[in-house]
Design a protein around this motif. Sequence first.
Motif, PDB file in Angstrom:
ATOM      1  N   LEU A  68      46.694  -1.733 103.693  1.00 35.53           N
ATOM      2  CA  LEU A  68      47.353  -2.649 102.175  1.00 35.53           C
ATOM      3  C   LEU A  68      46.362  -4.104 101.619  1.00 35.53           C
ATOM      4  O   LEU A  68      45.378  -3.996 100.924  1.00 35.53           O
ATOM      5  N   ILE A  69      45.812  -4.783 102.927  1.00 26.51           N
ATOM      6  CA  ILE A  69      44.694  -6.089 102.224  1.00 26.51           C
ATOM      7  C   ILE A  69      43.550  -5.579 102.271  1.00 26.51           C
ATOM      8  O   ILE A  69      42.642  -5.489 101.583  1.00 26.51           O
ATOM      9  N   GLN A  70      43.348  -4.925 103.305  1.00 26.10           N
ATOM     10  CA  GLN A  70      41.809  -4.408 103.484  1.00 26.10           C
ATOM     11  C   GLN A  70      41.426  -3.552 102.304  1.00 26.10           C
ATOM     12  O   GLN A  70      40.753  -3.209 101.502  1.00 26.10           O
ATOM     13  N   ASP A  71      42.487  -2.480 101.716  1.00 20.11           N
ATOM     14  CA  ASP A  71      42.619  -2.648 100.184  1.00 20.11           C
ATOM     15  C   ASP A  71      42.267  -2.994  98.841  1.00 20.11           C
ATOM     16  O   ASP A  71      40.930  -3.110  98.216  1.00 20.11           O
ATOM     17  N   LEU A  72      43.375  -4.451  99.059  1.00 15.65           N
ATOM     18  CA  LEU A  72      42.989  -5.317  97.727  1.00 15.65           C
ATOM     19  C   LEU A  72      41.381  -5.994  98.176  1.00 15.65           C
ATOM     20  O   LEU A  72      41.290  -6.289  97.007  1.00 15.65           O
ATOM     21  N   LEU A  73      41.188  -6.231  99.383  1.00  8.41           N
ATOM     22  CA  LEU A  73      40.071  -6.941  99.001  1.00  8.41           C
ATOM     23  C   LEU A  73      38.750  -6.097  99.822  1.00  8.41           C
ATOM     24  O   LEU A  73      37.845  -6.704 100.144  1.00  8.41           O
ATOM     25  N   LEU A  74      38.618  -5.050  99.997  1.00  7.54           N
ATOM     26  CA  LEU A  74      37.889  -3.892  99.752  1.00  7.54           C
ATOM     27  C   LEU A  74      36.766  -3.867 101.061  1.00  7.54           C
ATOM     28  O   LEU A  74      35.558  -4.054 100.779  1.00  7.54           O
ATOM     29  N   CYS A  75      37.579  -4.119 102.269  1.00 10.59           N
ATOM     30  CA  CYS A  75      36.763  -4.572 103.370  1.00 10.59           C
ATOM     31  C   CYS A  75      37.270  -3.829 104.674  1.00 10.59           C
ATOM     32  O   CYS A  75      38.650  -4.339 104.617  1.00 10.59           O
ATOM     33  N   ASN A  76      37.478  -2.524 104.940  1.00  5.24           N
ATOM     34  CA  ASN A  76      38.051  -2.041 106.036  1.00  5.24           C
ATOM     35  C   ASN A  76      38.073  -2.334 107.298  1.00  5.24           C
ATOM     36  O   ASN A  76      38.335  -1.688 108.559  1.00  5.24           O
ATOM     37  N   THR A  77      37.272  -3.294 108.007  1.00  2.00           N
ATOM     38  CA  THR A  77      37.062  -4.217 108.970  1.00  2.00           C
ATOM     39  C   THR A  77      37.636  -5.308 108.699  1.00  2.00           C
ATOM     40  O   THR A  77      37.875  -5.718 109.897  1.00  2.00           O
ATOM     41  N   LEU A  78      38.348  -5.790 108.069  1.00  2.00           N
ATOM     42  CA  LEU A  78      39.235  -6.721 107.259  1.00  2.00           C
ATOM     43  C   LEU A  78      40.403  -6.813 108.698  1.00  2.00           C
ATOM     44  O   LEU A  78      41.161  -6.228 109.210  1.00  2.00           O
TER      45      LEU A  78
END
Length: 394
Positions: free
Chosen positions: A141-151
Amino acid sequence: MSFKGIKNKLLRFKSVFVTHWISFTIKHPRYNKPYYHSEIKKMMDCGSEALGFATFQCLSCGKGEHTVNFSCKGKACPQCGKRYSRESMEKIASRLLPGVNYRQVVLTLPCEFRNIFYNHPQQGALYSELMSVGHACLEALIQDLLLCNTLKIASIVFIHTHGRNGSYNPHLHILLGEGGLNPETNQWLPISYLPLGRLRLKWQAHLLHFMAARIGDLNGIIKALWVKHPDGFYAHPGNGKKVPTKHYRGLLKYLIKYLASPPIGVSRISCVSDGYVSYYYQSHKSKQREYERVEAEVFIGRMVQHILPKGFQRIRYYGLQATASFKKWYEIIAMAVGDLVDGMISYVSRLKYCDFFREVAGRNPLVCTFCGDDMELIRLYHPDRGVFYDIFAP
């Protein structure tokens, strides 16, 4: 409440097991096993000489004496749960990241899955995987919200297996860092809002895909749950709170208090009589105190169904909180958020008996009431070894 009052309520709690434990295990053979019998016996013997004791005496005046009966550290014991909670709170506090806000996120199971979890032959493994799925859901969810799939995110996952009235209702409480770290740039990306709708749908997708892979379609239950819950499963995104300061204690105390002790505290039991137990709890739905009166064996069932498999860890650390790499990420995040601190919060591995007693009662039991000097350890007894230390022995 006075110590006398606490002791009386504890004896009332134990009396339910004294009278009804054997008949309960006969009717419910899944609990008629050495593991459960051992846990209940430890709880019954806790705080008595049966588990051993240490004797302290004032060597200055010879009058003051205090005996400390050893605790059981059992999973069914309401006494030992208080100390476990206190020590766990300190340990978790030492593992919070500097300058990062945390919030409490709640992820629940639909009622259709409760019997599956309760009766599963590998219940411990299922719980472990559920906790990992909870972390994966929030990270996605947070990766989607912050547009970073390595987060990478920071999460500490707690599993609670009951509702407030003691009934079986497994769900997750997650202490979530508000944001994530981009491991490629070592940049901390903060976030202050989790959209409820997206959280519910994301949790539904992760949970149903996990259950389908782990258990199967369960006679169409999973397919039906997609239709029954078009808005996703119940979840609570929590509110951000600055935790790595003096404010963490209240939140951590709430998260930990039911992890090691029975779901109904002894202070909530109002009456034990005629084969029934009456107690109260604070209802989530009504926001008021509600009362229940159940048969003693039903009460026992509500207590022991939350004794998890031996060695099971009810608190797990994931992502940036993972034990193996926590120190590395701690230092990187301290630099990234500009909140340099003088090392991690210290963690005392075990609170001393006298310090814990002083927190509860407001006095040090190992100070002589006659002359005011400190008492000294004079004798140690263990049921398997007998008296193995005695300063007066020849």
